[in-house]
Design a protein around this motif. Structure first.
Motif, PDB file in Angstrom:
ATOM      1  N   ALA A  76     -31.751  13.212 -46.789  1.00 56.37           N
ATOM      2  CA  ALA A  76     -31.727  12.632 -48.133  1.00 56.37           C
ATOM      3  C   ALA A  76     -30.884  11.369 -47.967  1.00 56.37           C
ATOM      4  O   ALA A  76     -30.232  11.213 -46.922  1.00 56.37           O
ATOM      5  CB  ALA A  76     -31.065  13.602 -49.102  1.00 56.37           C
ATOM      6  N   PRO A  77     -30.878  10.460 -48.926  1.00 55.11           N
ATOM      7  CA  PRO A  77     -30.083   9.256 -48.717  1.00 55.11           C
ATOM      8  C   PRO A  77     -28.633   9.590 -48.331  1.00 55.11           C
ATOM      9  O   PRO A  77     -27.957  10.349 -49.019  1.00 55.11           O
ATOM     10  CB  PRO A  77     -30.154   8.560 -50.084  1.00 55.11           C
ATOM     11  CG  PRO A  77     -31.469   9.009 -50.640  1.00 55.11           C
ATOM     12  CD  PRO A  77     -31.628  10.431 -50.190  1.00 55.11           C
ATOM     13  N   GLN A 121     -36.055   4.636 -47.316  1.00 56.66           N
ATOM     14  CA  GLN A 121     -35.895   4.873 -45.869  1.00 56.66           C
ATOM     15  C   GLN A 121     -36.184   6.331 -45.508  1.00 56.66           C
ATOM     16  O   GLN A 121     -36.690   6.621 -44.427  1.00 56.66           O
ATOM     17  CB  GLN A 121     -34.480   4.481 -45.422  1.00 56.66           C
ATOM     18  CG  GLN A 121     -34.280   2.968 -45.393  1.00 56.66           C
ATOM     19  CD  GLN A 121     -32.831   2.571 -45.123  1.00 56.66           C
ATOM     20  OE1 GLN A 121     -31.939   3.404 -45.059  1.00 56.66           O
ATOM     21  NE2 GLN A 121     -32.602   1.283 -44.993  1.00 56.66           N
ATOM     22  N   VAL A 122     -35.864   7.254 -46.412  1.00 53.07           N
ATOM     23  CA  VAL A 122     -36.182   8.669 -46.175  1.00 53.07           C
ATOM     24  C   VAL A 122     -37.704   8.810 -46.061  1.00 53.07           C
ATOM     25  O   VAL A 122     -38.225   9.478 -45.157  1.00 53.07           O
ATOM     26  CB  VAL A 122     -35.645   9.551 -47.337  1.00 53.07           C
ATOM     27  CG1 VAL A 122     -36.198  10.975 -47.238  1.00 53.07           C
ATOM     28  CG2 VAL A 122     -34.124   9.569 -47.327  1.00 53.07           C
ATOM     29  N   TRP A 123     -38.421   8.140 -46.950  1.00 51.87           N
ATOM     30  CA  TRP A 123     -39.879   8.201 -46.950  1.00 51.87           C
ATOM     31  C   TRP A 123     -40.446   7.588 -45.652  1.00 51.87           C
ATOM     32  O   TRP A 123     -41.303   8.173 -45.002  1.00 51.87           O
ATOM     33  CB  TRP A 123     -40.415   7.450 -48.185  1.00 51.87           C
ATOM     34  CG  TRP A 123     -41.907   7.518 -48.317  1.00 51.87           C
ATOM     35  CD1 TRP A 123     -42.644   8.523 -48.867  1.00 51.87           C
ATOM     36  CD2 TRP A 123     -42.851   6.532 -47.855  1.00 51.87           C
ATOM     37  NE1 TRP A 123     -43.982   8.244 -48.781  1.00 51.87           N
ATOM     38  CE2 TRP A 123     -44.145   7.026 -48.165  1.00 51.87           C
ATOM     39  CE3 TRP A 123     -42.740   5.297 -47.211  1.00 51.87           C
ATOM     40  CZ2 TRP A 123     -45.300   6.317 -47.862  1.00 51.87           C
ATOM     41  CZ3 TRP A 123     -43.898   4.599 -46.897  1.00 51.87           C
ATOM     42  CH2 TRP A 123     -45.159   5.108 -47.224  1.00 51.87           C
ATOM     43  N   ARG A 146     -39.216  19.168 -46.210  1.00 52.23           N
ATOM     44  CA  ARG A 146     -39.060  18.321 -47.398  1.00 52.23           C
ATOM     45  C   ARG A 146     -39.323  19.165 -48.638  1.00 52.23           C
ATOM     46  O   ARG A 146     -40.304  19.928 -48.667  1.00 52.23           O
ATOM     47  CB  ARG A 146     -40.051  17.155 -47.339  1.00 52.23           C
ATOM     48  CG  ARG A 146     -39.836  16.312 -46.090  1.00 52.23           C
ATOM     49  CD  ARG A 146     -40.904  15.299 -45.867  1.00 52.23           C
ATOM     50  NE  ARG A 146     -42.217  15.862 -45.837  1.00 52.23           N
ATOM     51  CZ  ARG A 146     -43.321  15.196 -46.130  1.00 52.23           C
ATOM     52  NH1 ARG A 146     -43.238  13.937 -46.499  1.00 52.23           N
ATOM     53  NH2 ARG A 146     -44.507  15.777 -46.074  1.00 52.23           N
ATOM     54  N   THR A 164     -31.429   5.059 -48.079  1.00 54.37           N
ATOM     55  CA  THR A 164     -32.081   5.007 -49.384  1.00 54.37           C
ATOM     56  C   THR A 164     -33.285   5.957 -49.409  1.00 54.37           C
ATOM     57  O   THR A 164     -33.750   6.408 -48.364  1.00 54.37           O
ATOM     58  CB  THR A 164     -32.616   3.581 -49.647  1.00 54.37           C
ATOM     59  OG1 THR A 164     -33.599   3.300 -48.623  1.00 54.37           O
ATOM     60  CG2 THR A 164     -31.521   2.529 -49.600  1.00 54.37           C
ATOM     61  N   ARG A 165     -33.805   6.200 -50.626  1.00 50.63           N
ATOM     62  CA  ARG A 165     -35.009   7.049 -50.745  1.00 50.63           C
ATOM     63  C   ARG A 165     -36.181   6.436 -49.977  1.00 50.63           C
ATOM     64  O   ARG A 165     -36.960   7.149 -49.344  1.00 50.63           O
ATOM     65  CB  ARG A 165     -35.421   7.182 -52.218  1.00 50.63           C
ATOM     66  CG  ARG A 165     -34.481   8.030 -52.976  1.00 50.63           C
ATOM     67  CD  ARG A 165     -35.088   8.664 -54.217  1.00 50.63           C
ATOM     68  NE  ARG A 165     -34.135   9.640 -54.711  1.00 50.63           N
ATOM     69  CZ  ARG A 165     -33.939  10.830 -54.198  1.00 50.63           C
ATOM     70  NH1 ARG A 165     -34.686  11.257 -53.213  1.00 50.63           N
ATOM     71  NH2 ARG A 165     -33.020  11.625 -54.665  1.00 50.63           N
ATOM     72  N   ALA A 206     -28.456  18.495 -52.561  1.00 45.98           N
ATOM     73  CA  ALA A 206     -29.442  17.425 -52.352  1.00 45.98           C
ATOM     74  C   ALA A 206     -30.559  17.821 -51.388  1.00 45.98           C
ATOM     75  O   ALA A 206     -31.625  17.209 -51.397  1.00 45.98           O
ATOM     76  CB  ALA A 206     -28.735  16.181 -51.818  1.00 45.98           C
TER      77      ALA A 206
END
Ligand SMILES: Cc1cc2nc3c(=O)[nH]c(=O)nc-3n(C[C@H](O)[C@H](O)[C@H](O)COP(=O)(O)OP(=O)(O)OC[C@H]3O[C@@H](n4cnc5c(N)ncnc54)[C@H](O)[C@@H]3O)c2cc1C
Length: 393
Positions: free
Chosen positions: A196-197, A354-356, A77, A351-352, A242
């Motif tokens: 990434a998203p 969901q990445v988290w 990350r 989405t961001r 990205a």
């Protein structure tokens, strides 16, 4: 009894092996000029019943010896510490019996097990089909008792017997690209993952020293042309910057890769995949989507079941055997159609947020009790569960 099988990938050689055991004469035509064996292609999975199939062929020890050694996954990350996870933890909910192996290596082992009995013809395709009579591109004609398309997602037999691919292809909204490159990441024996998203990239070492293979998954509704130059440009465009400098270094090798491959992630959905004495097996008839659906297991198990149903069938019994084959496979095939979208959601977050969540899940998983881990990693009853209901004859 004589069968002509199109395709020497996974399903074709499994079917050929068992039909020979049951006393059939088998001709396999393969479009590629030679066997794409060795370490080429991409990593594929054998789950549960598909492991049983290779075991019954006497190949399990060699399959295990040649398994990939991607025993950990490392999520990189930007600006944060990487998270490392044992792949065994991720596989908890997937299957009790599971082997990951390169597709080319598996195809090589299956070919080796069957080649003494099967008439393999490389660089050859079926040009015309009339009932169960085939005209081959090598100039010969065979009046067979059975014709099988085991020729993958873009099956030639499906086109000849059932009509255009567009009628059966169901796009899942994403593309995948794979290619070989030098081991630029130097991340060691791990699957290096980035997301990434709408994007996921995985890079893992090949068994050839100094090499690695990249898998890019990108969500898009746009149509990417079949021109290889446009396809490379499309991958660069979709990923952009990205995913940070490591992935940019991986993308820098796109143009040099001789084995670059891009395809849409689509399922093949057919109500029935047999007509007269012509049938389809594996991706050709019920591809659940490359890289997301467990297609290799479905192909191996499907081929085994088809051969078992044909065992003892005379020419008059072939059509009834094909009906039994479809009925035995219908549960797993229906299930497989739910797997691709659910695996895609898990590995390519939208989405961001969901990445988290995906990163936190990786961090937490090893600390969770096994039953909870099992539920979280089953991808909603994913690739292995689809074969649960299948009892091998
Ligand atoms: C990038 C990528 C990643 C994947 N990752 C995974 C994974 O992680 N796990 C998993 O289980 N599965 C994965 N898959 C899917 C898996 O590779 C397939 O589901 C599996 O190989 C299907 O086997 P098959 O025998 O039906 O078809 P294939 O293995 O595709 O074999 C078809 C054969 O037919 C030949 N052929 C094609 N057209 C013709 C023609 N007209 N005439 C004669 N021969 C022809 C081809 O050259 C090929 O040899 C992935 C696929 C891709 C592309």
């Amino acid at each position: 009894m004589h069968a002509v099988i199109s395709g020497a990938g996974i399903a074709g050689p499994v079917l050929a092996y068992w039909l020979c055991r049951y006393g059939w004469r088998v001709t396999v035509v393969e479009r590629a000029a030679d066997l794409r064996a060795g370490y080429g292609g991409h990593a594929v999975d054998l789950f549960g019943p598909a492991v049983d199939v290779v075991e019954r062929m006497g190949l399990l020890d060699r399959v295990r010896e040649n398994r990939t050694r991607n025993d950990t996954i490392t999520l990189f990350r930007t600006g944060r510490a990487p998270i490392r996870l044992d792949t065994a933890v991720l596989a908890t909910g997937i299957a009790d019996r599971h082997v990951e192996i390169m597709r080319g290596t598996l195809a090589g082992l299956l070919h080796e097990a069957s080649r003494d009995d099967v008439d393999y013809r490389f660089g050859t395709v079926i040009e015309r089909l009339d009932g169960a009579s085939v005209q081959l591109s090598d100039g010969s004609t065979i009046s067979a008792d059975l014709v099988v398309g085991a020729d993958g997602l873009h099956s030639g037999v499906r086109g000849l017997a059932f009509g255009p691919e567009e009628d059966y292809r169901h796009f899942l909204g994403a593309y995948l690209a794979v290619y070989t490159l030098p081991d630029v990441l130097q991340a060691g024996p791990t699957v290096a993952a980035f997301n990434a998203p709408g994007l996921a990239v995985a890079v893992y070492p090949t068994q050839e020293p100094g090499g690695s293979r990249a898998l890019v998954l990108a969500r898009t509704s746009r149509l990417i042309s079949r021109d290889p130059a446009d396809q490379r440009e499309a991958v660069r465009d979709l990923v952009g910057d990205a995913l940070g400098p490591r992935v940019s270094a991986v993308l820098a090798h796109l143009d040099a890769a001789e084995d670059f491959y891009l395809d849409d992630i689509s399922q093949i959905r057919m109500d029935s995949w047999s007509r007269g004495r012509v049938t389809l097996v594996g991706d050709a008839g019920y591809g659940p989507g490359p890289a997301v659906g467990g297609g290799t297991s479905l192909a191996a198990a499907g081929a085994y079941v088809l051969a078992a149903e044909l065992n003892g069938a005379g020419t008059d019994g072939v059509e009834a055997a094909l009906r039994r084959y479809e009925s035995a496979l219908s549960g797993p095939v229906q299930h497989s159609r739910r797997v691709g979208p659910s695996v895609l959601s898990a590995i390519v977050p939208r989405t961001r947020a969901q990445v988290w969540v995906a990163a936190q899940a990786m961090r937490l998983l090893p600390r969770l009790p096994r039953p909870v881990r099992s539920r979280l990693t089953s991808f909603g009853g994913g690739p292995a569960a689809m074969l649960d209901g299948l009892v091998l004859p």
